[in-house]
Design a protein around this motif. Structure first.
Motif, PDB file in Angstrom:
ATOM      1  N   VAL A  62      32.318  50.074  42.578  1.00 40.04           N
ATOM      2  CA  VAL A  62      33.672  50.638  42.638  1.00 40.04           C
ATOM      3  C   VAL A  62      34.095  50.782  44.090  1.00 40.04           C
ATOM      4  CG1 VAL A  62      35.103  52.600  42.024  1.00 40.04           C
ATOM      5  CG2 VAL A  62      33.263  51.923  40.526  1.00 40.04           C
ATOM      6  N   PHE A  63      33.125  51.187  44.906  1.00 34.51           N
ATOM      7  CA  PHE A  63      33.464  51.389  46.313  1.00 34.51           C
ATOM      8  C   PHE A  63      33.761  50.083  47.028  1.00 34.51           C
ATOM      9  CE2 PHE A  63      33.055  55.833  46.763  1.00 34.51           C
ATOM     10  CZ  PHE A  63      32.182  56.221  45.762  1.00 34.51           C
ATOM     11  N   VAL A  64      33.087  49.014  46.595  1.00 33.51           N
ATOM     12  CA  VAL A  64      33.381  47.712  47.185  1.00 33.51           C
ATOM     13  C   VAL A  64      34.834  47.349  46.907  1.00 33.51           C
ATOM     14  CG1 VAL A  64      32.859  45.257  47.099  1.00 33.51           C
ATOM     15  CG2 VAL A  64      31.020  46.906  47.004  1.00 33.51           C
ATOM     16  N   GLY A  65      35.236  47.520  45.648  1.00 32.19           N
ATOM     17  CA  GLY A  65      36.620  47.218  45.292  1.00 32.19           C
ATOM     18  C   GLY A  65      37.604  48.082  46.065  1.00 32.19           C
ATOM     19  N   ILE A  66      37.312  49.376  46.108  1.00 33.33           N
ATOM     20  CA  ILE A  66      38.210  50.286  46.831  1.00 33.33           C
ATOM     21  C   ILE A  66      38.263  49.922  48.311  1.00 33.33           C
ATOM     22  CG2 ILE A  66      38.559  52.679  47.529  1.00 33.33           C
ATOM     23  CD1 ILE A  66      37.423  53.583  44.928  1.00 33.33           C
ATOM     24  N   SER A  67      37.098  49.568  48.865  1.00 32.29           N
ATOM     25  CA  SER A  67      37.067  49.221  50.292  1.00 32.29           C
ATOM     26  C   SER A  67      37.962  48.039  50.587  1.00 32.29           C
ATOM     27  CB  SER A  67      35.651  48.865  50.736  1.00 32.29           C
ATOM     28  OG  SER A  67      34.737  49.780  50.258  1.00 32.29           O
ATOM     29  N   TYR A  68      37.826  46.978  49.763  1.00 31.22           N
ATOM     30  CA  TYR A  68      38.674  45.807  49.958  1.00 31.22           C
ATOM     31  C   TYR A  68      40.133  46.245  50.036  1.00 31.22           C
ATOM     32  CZ  TYR A  68      35.420  41.888  48.984  1.00 31.22           C
ATOM     33  OH  TYR A  68      34.429  40.941  49.014  1.00 31.22           O
ATOM     34  N   VAL A  69      40.522  47.058  49.035  1.00 31.78           N
ATOM     35  CA  VAL A  69      41.931  47.422  48.916  1.00 31.78           C
ATOM     36  C   VAL A  69      42.390  48.246  50.121  1.00 31.78           C
ATOM     37  CG1 VAL A  69      43.580  48.761  47.572  1.00 31.78           C
ATOM     38  CG2 VAL A  69      41.912  47.353  46.410  1.00 31.78           C
ATOM     39  N   ILE A  70      41.638  49.300  50.427  1.00 32.14           N
ATOM     40  CA  ILE A  70      42.068  50.186  51.516  1.00 32.14           C
ATOM     41  C   ILE A  70      42.066  49.466  52.851  1.00 32.14           C
ATOM     42  CG2 ILE A  70      41.442  52.247  52.803  1.00 32.14           C
ATOM     43  CD1 ILE A  70      40.622  53.553  50.295  1.00 32.14           C
ATOM     44  N   LEU A  71      41.017  48.682  53.071  1.00 35.25           N
ATOM     45  CA  LEU A  71      40.925  47.975  54.341  1.00 35.25           C
ATOM     46  C   LEU A  71      42.089  47.036  54.547  1.00 35.25           C
ATOM     47  CD1 LEU A  71      37.178  47.083  54.521  1.00 35.25           C
ATOM     48  CD2 LEU A  71      38.452  48.587  56.026  1.00 35.25           C
ATOM     49  N   ILE A  72      42.370  46.224  53.520  1.00 34.97           N
ATOM     50  CA  ILE A  72      43.360  45.185  53.734  1.00 34.97           C
ATOM     51  C   ILE A  72      44.763  45.787  53.838  1.00 34.97           C
ATOM     52  CG2 ILE A  72      44.038  44.546  51.391  1.00 34.97           C
ATOM     53  CD1 ILE A  72      42.974  42.148  54.169  1.00 34.97           C
ATOM     54  N   LEU A  73      44.950  46.942  53.207  1.00 31.45           N
ATOM     55  CA  LEU A  73      46.264  47.559  53.283  1.00 31.45           C
ATOM     56  C   LEU A  73      46.464  48.281  54.609  1.00 31.45           C
ATOM     57  CD1 LEU A  73      46.795  49.052  49.698  1.00 31.45           C
ATOM     58  CD2 LEU A  73      48.036  47.176  50.746  1.00 31.45           C
ATOM     59  N   PHE A  74      45.480  49.103  54.954  1.00 35.51           N
ATOM     60  CA  PHE A  74      45.707  50.008  56.077  1.00 35.51           C
ATOM     61  C   PHE A  74      44.954  49.658  57.352  1.00 35.51           C
ATOM     62  CE2 PHE A  74      48.131  52.390  53.310  1.00 35.51           C
ATOM     63  CZ  PHE A  74      47.443  52.700  52.158  1.00 35.51           C
ATOM     64  N   LEU A  75      43.865  48.944  57.221  1.00 33.48           N
ATOM     65  CA  LEU A  75      43.063  48.662  58.415  1.00 33.48           C
ATOM     66  C   LEU A  75      42.749  47.186  58.527  1.00 33.48           C
ATOM     67  CD1 LEU A  75      40.369  51.500  58.333  1.00 33.48           C
ATOM     68  CD2 LEU A  75      42.157  51.244  60.021  1.00 33.48           C
ATOM     69  N   PRO A  76      43.765  46.334  58.560  1.00 35.30           N
ATOM     70  CA  PRO A  76      43.450  44.901  58.577  1.00 35.30           C
ATOM     71  C   PRO A  76      42.724  44.472  59.832  1.00 35.30           C
ATOM     72  CG  PRO A  76      45.786  45.249  58.963  1.00 35.30           C
ATOM     73  CD  PRO A  76      45.213  46.586  58.646  1.00 35.30           C
TER      74      PRO A  76
END
Lengths: 322, 287, 425
Positions: free
Chosen positions: A284-298
């Motif tokens: 779950v954290f892998v999925g969340i990480s992808y999402v948060i990273l690409i949105l806010f910390l590209p």
């Protein structure tokens, strides 16, 4: 560059602290994993962060080299680690060049599909056990670390730790050199505007193939090291999920920084270790990480760390210069 | 016999791919989470059937849920990325992350075990018609797919909204001249695509089984279908979906499954290299 | 403008400081081993299981079985001793998730052995992970009992060894359950199995088993890709061939899918599946009724009343009845604890010596559970069961018959090649 030297020295000194605990070898093992995955991610950075190619098949080079090394040791009885690694590298570069050739001829989004498909084909081939070489889903085990040139032993975890550190450090310096060389400029030019690079007279396709091949070389290096480290190679090293790991490490750490991906890989391994003690649904954290990273910390985490290090940036500034 | 097998599986491909290609053709967006909506639709059917007992109602609910979820995904995530002028690859990563997240949430909430999905009672059983004996439900799936495709075709060719959507494609000037309506249309169409995926999930549950791996299993074949048919083209999807379904059915019967799978990938790479427009592709969205 | 940036710069910095502080605090915990400082006398059993990834449904059940066993032994001694714990010491089960990956599985095994200092190790389903760990425990000399891999490659050289035991049986044994169907329906069989080494292995031993009871006619052998969506093309072929029986070696999602699709398409032929799997049978629904399968565990076993008690306890503990995975997870823990008890200590050499000679009469699997000295593979009963509908269990495996000699298709002792690897080094 400074940050790089700092990290290397830090890693060299770390085992001294580990020796204070009752399980130094396990800690060394974990840091070696970080270094190998860091090398894997750093090689991907050349392709993605510097040349702007979004490959989703980076596992191909890692896996090709891992399997080649495993087969050379177990099947062809080649004992010297240098030869085993070299054999793996050759195979990895060949595979990367082929995939690079195919990818250079399609557009940016299609590269995602072509690289993904190529790695899937490789994994299917590994599963199907051609000429009884890859042993299908059971993988190849029993790979041992013999002494280099018969002289320098790397069997002990601590020895292999420093061996891997040296390889990682050398790889970093070589990649640094490449990135700041004229070829590196061309890579970054392709990332920015490929057409302009073409007008300047460069053969963009050939340069892309070069980027694939060089990054494939270092990914392959990571793959062979992994085979020696774990003693086993299984088809999971050719999974699309593992290709995604390269993307995750790089995006987390900071694309285009070379060191950032190493940091990203290390953080993920550390988090995995800590979380598995607490919480089991890791993915779950892998999925969340992808999402948060690409949105806010590209740009990843590394630029933030290097920003703190730079003392002369006024508090008010928010940009990191390259 | 094998022909019918091919058509059944082809229908599912068509249905799923249609959503994917509409979105790809319109926004140039590759939605890696498309399979997640497929999975959610199938799971909704499994969980709601014992409560509601009405297959048609469940189809409607699944459509609304996946439509809504897709609408949200576009509105919050993808639109943000597009507005920030990020590269197309960022959308890929976002949808991939969301796909993984959705799959894991379903695993946590509803278990990782394969679930049992039953066809509605009136559609169960075998139809015997001359030399053909075939499960009724599978025939129903083919017919329903044809109906949906018909509705979609009607929507895009005959209605005002539909033709407007068609003219947008990747044409930025047209989008801009429409002002603020373009983003709304994008979100709507995205939701439509994911909603169809949800319906496909409900339909295929009794045939292909329901488990969290649905999220990614078919995804690569879908990409082959839409690339072969041409991005953004519904007609392309129909024809290519049928062809791919037939080829896989005959292929697995004649040669080993492993080789068939490898061939699928090789074919896709070949198409991307040689004729990226596919059969009926409109613009070169893949550069 | 400047003020805005100033705010952002400061907040980012303090965020990093906070986060770094948090990471250091939490990772400090990671550095420390997981046993409480005072309880140095506890017995630590390491468990590595596939708790996520493709095999998690079986892995989670297997882990639950192990957990239940440890819980019972700690509470009242279980079958192992009269008082709680083993040798008067509490038992602690330390579980880790392999994530169905070799790299992770090996790292977790190292974590358990080196950081957490477990005395013995158990678990695993994936044979690739098992073999990687087997290579490792050879050096570390920690006893490891595999409680889930059916693949007999793991007891072939070079993987077999003094400290490794295979606690479940493999294909050469479970295929004996095919014989019931062959005797009843005939020798014309169609074979279908997953397209990887386990599948090929299934079909190979299916044929050997059938040949022992009747004249075998192989109509065809098909190998669909693992976890295929659509088995219809194969089913059409099977219909055309009109066999006496279909021998199935399909697992994962395909287990239920194949059976369902086949019955939906009107195929009425007799089915035999390599192994009985409760969750997969439930997913296939009524389509699985009438199928036979092989198994090592029966809930209603006339020779082992304990099995039913265990099943009810398992249901109370997890919410559903156990299948083979849960039973094996439980059984192996009992075997380990019994061995430690009789060894009188956690000395690996003594434990291994006991394990080689142990017969667990009270085992929930069979009263003659033991390991072969030559290759440390388990010898257990093989039951043929038939899937029936049942008001209590939903679907149940009804006992049909038991194999007379479960070892008949195994490589005979003396020819395994493992004998030398069993010696103390």
């Amino acid at each position: 560059m400074g940050a790089g030297i700092l990290l290397i020295v830090g890693a060299a000194v770390l085992p001294l602290f580990f020796a204070l605990t009752a399980h130094a070898e396990y800690l060394q093992y974990t840091v070696v994993r970080m270094m190998i995955l860091g090398l894997y991610a750093m090689s991907f950075d050349l392709l993605f962060g510097f040349t702007g190619i979004f490959s989703f098949g980076h596992a191909a080079a890692f896996g090709a080299s891992a399997y080649a090394s495993a087969i050379l040791f177990t099947r062809f009885k080649i004992a010297d680690p240098i030869l085993v690694i070299a054999g793996g590298l050759v195979f990895a570069v060949i595979i990367s060049a082929i995939v690079g050739y195919l990818s250079s001829r399609v557009g940016n989004v299609a590269v995602f599909l072509v690289t993904f498909a190529s790695t899937e084909v490789m994994q299917l081939i590994a599963f199907s056990n051609p000429w009884n070489l890859t042993n299908g889903e059971n993988g190849i085990s029993g790979i041992q670390r013999m002494a280099i040139l018969g002289l320098a032993p790397i069997k002990a975890e601590l020895n292999f730790y420093y061996f891997t550190l040296i390889v990682l450090a050398l790889s970093y310096f070589i990649l640094r050199k490449i990135v700041s060389s004229p070829l590196g400029d061309v890579f970054q030019g392709i990332k920015g505007n490929a057409e302009r690079v073409r007008f300047l007279g460069y053969n963009v396709e050939q340069c892309k193939v070069a980027s694939f091949s060089i990054s494939g070389l270092f990914a392959g290096l990571a793959g062979s090291l992994n085979a020696l480290h774990e003693g086993t190679v299984a088809p999971e090293v050719l999974s699309w999920f593992f290709s995604g790991d390269a993307v995750l490490f790089t995006v987390l750490g900071g694309p285009g920084t070379l060191l950032g991906p190493i940091l990203g890989a290390s953080i993920i391994v550390l988090v995995q270790e800590i979380l598995s003690d607490i919480f089991r649904e890791w993915l779950v954290f892998v999925g969340i990480s992808y999402v948060i990273l690409i949105l806010f910390l590209p740009k990843g985490l590394f630029p933030i760390f290097s920003e703190i290090g730079k003392k002369n940036i006024p508090v008010g500034s928010s940009k990191v210069s390259k | 016999m094998q022909i019918l097998n091919g058509l059944t599986i082809g229908s599912i491909f068509i249905l799923l791919s249609s959503g994917l290609t509409i979105v790809f053709g319109l926004q140039g967006v590759v939605n890696c989470a498309h399979g997640a909506f497929y999975m959610i639709g199938a799971y909704l059917a499994v969980k709601l059937m014992p409560l509601l007992h009405n297959y048609w109602l469940i189809l409607a609910i699944a459509f609304c849920c996946t439509f809504g979820l897709g609408w949200l995904m576009e509105r919050l995530g993808i639109r943000f990325l597009v507005r920030s002028k990020r590269e197309g690859t960022h959308v890929l990563v976002l949808t991939l992350g969301l796909a993984i997240l959705l799959r894991e949430l379903v695993k946590i909430g509803w278990g990782a075990v394969p679930q049992l999905a039953e066809a509605p009672a009136i559609l169960q059983g075998i139809l015997s018609w001359g030399p053909i004996t075939y499960p009724k439900y599978w025939l129903f799936v083919m017919g329903f797919t044809a109906a949906i495709m018909g509705i979609l075709a009607f929507f895009f060719q005959r209605t005002g909204l539909g033709t407007l959507v068609q003219s947008i494609t990747m044409n930025n000037e047209v989008s801009q001249s429409l002002g603020t309506n373009a983003p709304k249309i994008n979100t709507l169409v995205f939701g439509l695509g994911t909603g169809i995926a949800g319906i496909a999930g409900v339909l295929s549950g009794p045939i292909l089984g329901v488990d969290p791996n649905m999220t990614f299993d078919l995804l690569i074949i879908l990409f082959v279908v839409i690339i072969f048919g041409g991005l953004g083209s519904l007609l392309g999807v129909v024809i290519s979906g049928l062809i791919v379904g037939l080829v896989i059915s005959f292929g697995t019967a004649l040669i080993t499954g492993m080789v068939a799978k490898i061939l699928v990938f090789v074919v896709m790479i070949a198409i991307l290299l040689v004729r990226p427009l596919g059969l009926f592709g409109k613009t070169g969205i893949l550069d | 403008m400047e003020r805005e940036h100033g705010k952002r710069g400061l907040t980012r910095r303090s965020f990093i400081q906070l986060a770094s502080g948090g990471v250091i605090a939490v990772s400090g915990n990671w550095f420390l081993p997981k046993f409480s400082w005072g309880a140095g006398d506890e017995i630590r059993i390491g468990g590595v299981f596939e708790l996520s990834g493709g095999l998690s449904t079986i892995g989670v059940e297997q882990a639950k079985g192990a957990e239940l066993a440890v819980k019972q032994i700690n509470e009242s001694g279980g079958i192992v001793s009269k008082k709680s714990g083993v040798l008067g010491r509490p038992v602690k089960l330390l579980m880790e998730d392999t994530e169905s990956k070799v790299g992770t599985g090996l790292a977790k095994a190292k974590k358990l052995i080196e950081r957490d200092k477990v005395h013995v190790l158990n678990g695993i389903i994936m044979s690739s992970i098992s073999m990687a760990i087997q290579g490792y425990i050879k050096e570390k000399k920690i006893p490891f009992i595999n409680s889930g891999s059916g693949n007999e490659e793991i007891v072939n050289p070079p993987h077999c060894g003094r400290y490794f035991f295979k606690g479940v049986f493999g294909n050469p044994q479970i295929v004996l359950a095919t014989q019931y169907g062959a005797k009843k329906h005939g020798g014309r069989w169609y074979f279908i199995a997953d397209n990887y080494s386990w599948g090929y292995n299934c079909n190979k031993f299916f044929k050997q088993a059938i040949q022992r009871v009747t004249k075998l006619e192989v109509l065809a052998e098909d190998y669909p890709p693992f976890n295929s969506d659509n088995y219809a093309p194969y089913i059409t072929k099977i219909k055309a061939a009109n066999p006496d029986g279909v021998a199935i070696g399909v697992c994962g999602g395909g287990y239920a899918r194949f059976i369902k699709q086949a019955r939906e398409m009107g195929l009425k032929t007799f089915f035999h599946h390599n192994f009985y799997s409760r969750p997969d049978v439930k997913a296939a629904g009524d389509a699985s009724v009438g199928m036979t399968a092989g198994t090592d565990f029966l809930i209603e076993n006339s020779r082992i009343p304990r099995a039913k008690i265990f099943a009810e306890e398992f249901k109370a503990f997890t919410g559903d009845y156990p299948g083979s995975a849960g039973a094996n997870g439980y059984n192996v823990i009992e075997v380990l604890c019994k061995a430690i008890l009789e060894a009188g200590s956690t000395d690996p050499e003594k434990i291994v010596d006991v394990l080689e000679n142990l017969t667990l009469k009270e085992s929930i699997m069979c009263p003659t559970f033991h390991f072969r000295k030559c290759d440390h593979s388990a010898v257990m009963d093989v039951f043929t069961v038939e899937i029936v509908k049942d008001p209590k269990y939903q679907y149940d495996a009804k006992f049909l018959e038991e194999a007379k000699d479960p070892t008949v298709l195994m490589t005979p002792c003396g020819q395994t090649g493992c004998e030398d690897l069993m010696k103390k080094s």
